[in-house]
Design an enzyme around this catalytic site. Structure first.
Site, PDB file in Angstrom:
ATOM      1  N   GLY A  19       6.470   4.615  -8.851  1.00  0.00           N
ATOM      2  CA  GLY A  19       7.002   3.267  -8.317  1.00  0.00           C
ATOM      3  C   GLY A  19       5.936   1.818  -8.416  1.00  0.00           C
ATOM      4  O   GLY A  19       6.608   0.817  -9.535  1.00  0.00           O
ATOM      5  N   HIS A  20       5.205   2.213  -7.883  1.00  0.00           N
ATOM      6  CA  HIS A  20       4.303   0.101  -7.865  1.00  0.00           C
ATOM      7  C   HIS A  20       3.741   0.576  -9.085  1.00  0.00           C
ATOM      8  O   HIS A  20       3.430   0.026 -10.076  1.00  0.00           O
ATOM      9  CB  HIS A  20       3.220   0.816  -7.032  1.00  0.00           C
ATOM     10  CG  HIS A  20       3.402   0.935  -5.170  1.00  0.00           C
ATOM     11  ND1 HIS A  20       3.826   1.763  -4.491  1.00  0.00           N
ATOM     12  CD2 HIS A  20       4.155  -0.391  -4.449  1.00  0.00           C
ATOM     13  CE1 HIS A  20       4.775   1.430  -3.272  1.00  0.00           C
ATOM     14  NE2 HIS A  20       4.582  -0.046  -3.415  1.00  0.00           N
ATOM     15  N   SER A  75       9.753   5.963  -2.980  1.00  0.00           N
ATOM     16  CA  SER A  75       8.851   5.362  -1.484  1.00  0.00           C
ATOM     17  C   SER A  75       8.124   6.030  -0.961  1.00  0.00           C
ATOM     18  O   SER A  75       7.603   6.932  -0.522  1.00  0.00           O
ATOM     19  CB  SER A  75      10.849   5.131  -0.850  1.00  0.00           C
ATOM     20  OG  SER A  75      10.163   4.526   0.105  1.00  0.00           O
ATOM     21  N   GLY A 128       0.683  -1.477  -0.019  1.00  0.00           N
ATOM     22  CA  GLY A 128      -0.312  -0.100   0.323  1.00  0.00           C
ATOM     23  C   GLY A 128       0.998   1.005   0.018  1.00  0.00           C
ATOM     24  O   GLY A 128       1.879   1.542   0.120  1.00  0.00           O
ATOM     25  N   GLY A 180      10.489  -4.317  -7.538  1.00  0.00           N
ATOM     26  CA  GLY A 180      11.104  -3.690  -7.842  1.00  0.00           C
ATOM     27  C   GLY A 180      12.356  -3.686  -7.576  1.00  0.00           C
ATOM     28  O   GLY A 180      13.570  -4.293  -6.831  1.00  0.00           O
ATOM     29  N   GLN A 181      13.552  -2.794  -8.423  1.00  0.00           N
ATOM     30  CA  GLN A 181      14.980  -2.539  -8.188  1.00  0.00           C
ATOM     31  C   GLN A 181      15.527  -2.173  -6.695  1.00  0.00           C
ATOM     32  O   GLN A 181      16.747  -1.994  -5.811  1.00  0.00           O
ATOM     33  CB  GLN A 181      15.739  -2.394  -8.940  1.00  0.00           C
ATOM     34  CG  GLN A 181      16.907  -1.856  -9.117  1.00  0.00           C
ATOM     35  CD  GLN A 181      18.427  -1.211 -10.050  1.00  0.00           C
ATOM     36  OE1 GLN A 181      17.134  -0.302 -10.876  1.00  0.00           O
ATOM     37  NE2 GLN A 181      19.355  -0.857  -9.876  1.00  0.00           N
ATOM     38  N   LYS A 182      14.594  -1.681  -6.025  1.00  0.00           N
ATOM     39  CA  LYS A 182      14.481  -0.233  -5.198  1.00  0.00           C
ATOM     40  C   LYS A 182      14.803  -1.334  -4.246  1.00  0.00           C
ATOM     41  O   LYS A 182      15.960  -1.260  -3.380  1.00  0.00           O
ATOM     42  CB  LYS A 182      12.919   0.328  -5.006  1.00  0.00           C
ATOM     43  CG  LYS A 182      13.426   2.133  -4.674  1.00  0.00           C
ATOM     44  CD  LYS A 182      13.101   1.499  -2.768  1.00  0.00           C
ATOM     45  CE  LYS A 182      13.232   2.884  -1.632  1.00  0.00           C
ATOM     46  NZ  LYS A 182      12.512   1.375  -1.040  1.00  0.00           N
ATOM     47  N   ASP A 183      14.300  -2.237  -3.965  1.00  0.00           N
ATOM     48  CA  ASP A 183      14.430  -3.548  -3.158  1.00  0.00           C
ATOM     49  C   ASP A 183      15.186  -4.402  -3.332  1.00  0.00           C
ATOM     50  O   ASP A 183      14.612  -5.906  -3.455  1.00  0.00           O
ATOM     51  CB  ASP A 183      12.980  -3.903  -1.970  1.00  0.00           C
ATOM     52  CG  ASP A 183      12.601  -3.068  -1.467  1.00  0.00           C
ATOM     53  OD1 ASP A 183      12.806  -3.008  -0.738  1.00  0.00           O
ATOM     54  OD2 ASP A 183      11.805  -2.072  -2.495  1.00  0.00           O
ATOM     55  N   ARG A 216       7.721   5.682   2.454  1.00  0.00           N
ATOM     56  CA  ARG A 216       8.234   6.464   2.957  1.00  0.00           C
ATOM     57  C   ARG A 216       8.588   7.587   3.388  1.00  0.00           C
ATOM     58  O   ARG A 216       8.497   9.123   4.064  1.00  0.00           O
ATOM     59  CB  ARG A 216       9.616   5.506   4.368  1.00  0.00           C
ATOM     60  CG  ARG A 216       9.408   4.627   4.907  1.00  0.00           C
ATOM     61  CD  ARG A 216       9.987   3.715   5.165  1.00  0.00           C
ATOM     62  NE  ARG A 216      10.137   2.410   6.105  1.00  0.00           N
ATOM     63  CZ  ARG A 216      10.048   1.141   4.823  1.00  0.00           C
ATOM     64  NH1 ARG A 216      10.568   1.165   4.248  1.00  0.00           N
ATOM     65  NH2 ARG A 216       9.488   0.031   5.983  1.00  0.00           N
TER      66      ARG A 216
HETATM   67  P1  AMP Z   1       6.546  -1.948  -1.681  1.00  0.00           P
HETATM   68  O1  AMP Z   1       4.623  -1.320  -1.686  1.00  0.00           O
HETATM   69  O2  AMP Z   1       7.586  -0.979  -1.121  1.00  0.00           O
HETATM   70  O3  AMP Z   1       6.444  -3.432  -0.377  1.00  0.00           O
HETATM   71  O4  AMP Z   1       6.707  -2.299  -2.681  1.00  0.00           O
HETATM   72  C1  AMP Z   1       5.612  -3.431  -3.542  1.00  0.00           C
HETATM   73  C2  AMP Z   1       6.856  -3.320  -4.521  1.00  0.00           C
HETATM   74  O5  AMP Z   1       6.882  -1.830  -5.236  1.00  0.00           O
HETATM   75  C3  AMP Z   1       8.300  -4.556  -4.104  1.00  0.00           C
HETATM   76  O6  AMP Z   1       8.357  -5.147  -5.483  1.00  0.00           O
HETATM   77  C4  AMP Z   1       9.372  -2.520  -4.109  1.00  0.00           C
HETATM   78  O7  AMP Z   1      10.762  -2.817  -4.521  1.00  0.00           O
HETATM   79  C5  AMP Z   1       8.590  -2.057  -5.139  1.00  0.00           C
HETATM   80  N1  AMP Z   1       9.108  -1.216  -4.916  1.00  0.00           N
HETATM   81  C6  AMP Z   1       8.909   0.063  -4.165  1.00  0.00           C
HETATM   82  N2  AMP Z   1       9.062   1.495  -5.047  1.00  0.00           N
HETATM   83  C7  AMP Z   1       9.871   1.362  -6.084  1.00  0.00           C
HETATM   84  C8  AMP Z   1      10.625   2.499  -7.009  1.00  0.00           C
HETATM   85  N3  AMP Z   1      10.860   3.788  -6.907  1.00  0.00           N
HETATM   86  N4  AMP Z   1      10.654   1.811  -8.080  1.00  0.00           N
HETATM   87  C9  AMP Z   1      10.427  -0.316  -8.633  1.00  0.00           C
HETATM   88  N5  AMP Z   1       9.637  -0.441  -7.047  1.00  0.00           N
HETATM   89  C10 AMP Z   1       9.904   0.312  -6.889  1.00  0.00           C
END
Ligand code: AMP
Length: 294
Positions: free
Chosen positions: A33-34, A182, A28, A144-147, A184
């Site tokens: 990015g999502h 992000s 959420g 995502g590459q971010k993580d 955050r």
């Molecule tokens: P999260 O909701 O933060 O767990 O992210 C869900 C998915 O989105 C994960 O695979 C993250 O790596 C990806 N994600 C989050 N931020 C980015 C971003 N800035 N660029 C690419 N993927 C992202």
């Protein structure tokens, strides 16, 4: 967009889908990015499934969990507009019923970097992703590459447990000044938001140095840390250059064929940010990222 709240509902809807399914799991706090991941999933698949589940088990600090952005109405609206066909939005008790006691552990890749800073984090990630893949049964899942360490852990897990889903790695989406998007980021103060772009500044300095033929890993590491310090990023958890497969720090000189991973985690105020890039810089694209973590 159809919304499923329970596992039986999702299983029933999934059974009725006779098409190629792409899956985008999220916690959420949906941002561009999502939405980028969803766009990639739409390109490749007939049906796109997304989940919103703020997984309490993967938070190692209560405050981080409490502060995390929660707005399911907004998230669902954004997912609908992005073209998601089916959204899975379970409650905590749906995912972890009473007496839940089974966990997935990727032994080595979970220990270093994020795993060292946040003990138990990747065990919780691996477990929730296994549950989600089991019930969504997607042909492809997008991360995502971010993580990037999360990608390494999930890729290993999917292999080891023979989960029949293709893992696609999507490059990091960034704000105009380079800061990785992000959920955050909105917690940063105005001052901290301004200097937060120095993290990408430091990654860029390493990519530029590599382009200028700097190949010694210690020289590159020095550039990374110096640039962070100059950008007033001082509370650093780690800033290192590591092997893409093992995530272990590299030594010596990079060969022309080598691909290395530059990792950064730093605290700005109360917020902890992570970012990374591959060197050489031209490797930071979906095809190479996906292949590197195969
Ligand atoms: P999260 O909701 O933060 O767990 O992210 C869900 C998915 O989105 C994960 O695979 C993250 O790596 C990806 N994600 C989050 N931020 C980015 C971003 N800035 N660029 C690419 N993927 C992202």
């Amino acid at each position: 967009m159809i919304i499923a709240h329970t596992i039986p509902e999702l299983l029933r809807l999934r059974k009725a889908i006779d098409a190629i399914v792409g899956f985008v799991p999220t916690m959420g706090g949906i941002h561009a990015g999502h939405l980028g991941l969803i766009q990639e999933a739409r390109k490749d698949n007939e049906t796109v499934l997304a989940s919103v589940f703020l997984n309490p088990k993967q938070f190692t600090e209560a405050k981080d969990f409490q502060q995390y952005q929660r707005d399911l109405t907004r998230d669902c609206q954004l997912l609908r507009e992005a073209g998601v066909d089916l959204a899975f939005v379970p409650e905590i008790a749906e995912m972890y019923p009473e007496n839940f006691q089974t966990y997935v552990e990727v032994e080595q890749l979970s220990k270093c970097w994020e795993g060292a800073a946040r003990p138990g984090h990747f065990r919780a990630v691996a477990t929730v992703v296994t549950i989600l893949l089991n019930i969504a049964q997607p042909d492809r899942a997008y991360f995502g590459q971010k993580d990037i360490q999360q990608v390494a852990v999930i890729r290993r897990m999917v292999r080891d447990l023979r989960i029949p889903t293709e893992i696609i790695v999507v490059p990091t989406y960034r704000a105009k000044d380079g800061l990785a998007l992000s959920t955050r980021n909105h917690l940063l103060s105005t001052e901290d938001r301004k200097r937060a772009n120095s993290i990408y500044g430091a990654l860029s300095a390493v990519m530029a140095a590599y382009e200028n033929e700097v190949r010694d890993v210690d020289d590159l590491r020095h550039i990374l840390r110096e640039t962070l310090a100059r950008g007033k990023i001082t509370r650093i958890d780690y800033a290192d250059i590591v092997d893409v497969q093992t995530l272990k720090p590299l030594q010596g000189a990079l060969t022309d064929e080598a691909v290395a991973l530059v990792l950064v985690a730093a605290h700005l105020g109360q917020t902890r940010l992570i970012d990374n890039c591959l060197i050489p810089a031209h490797k930071n694209n979906r095809a190479d990222l996906t292949r590197l973590f195969e």
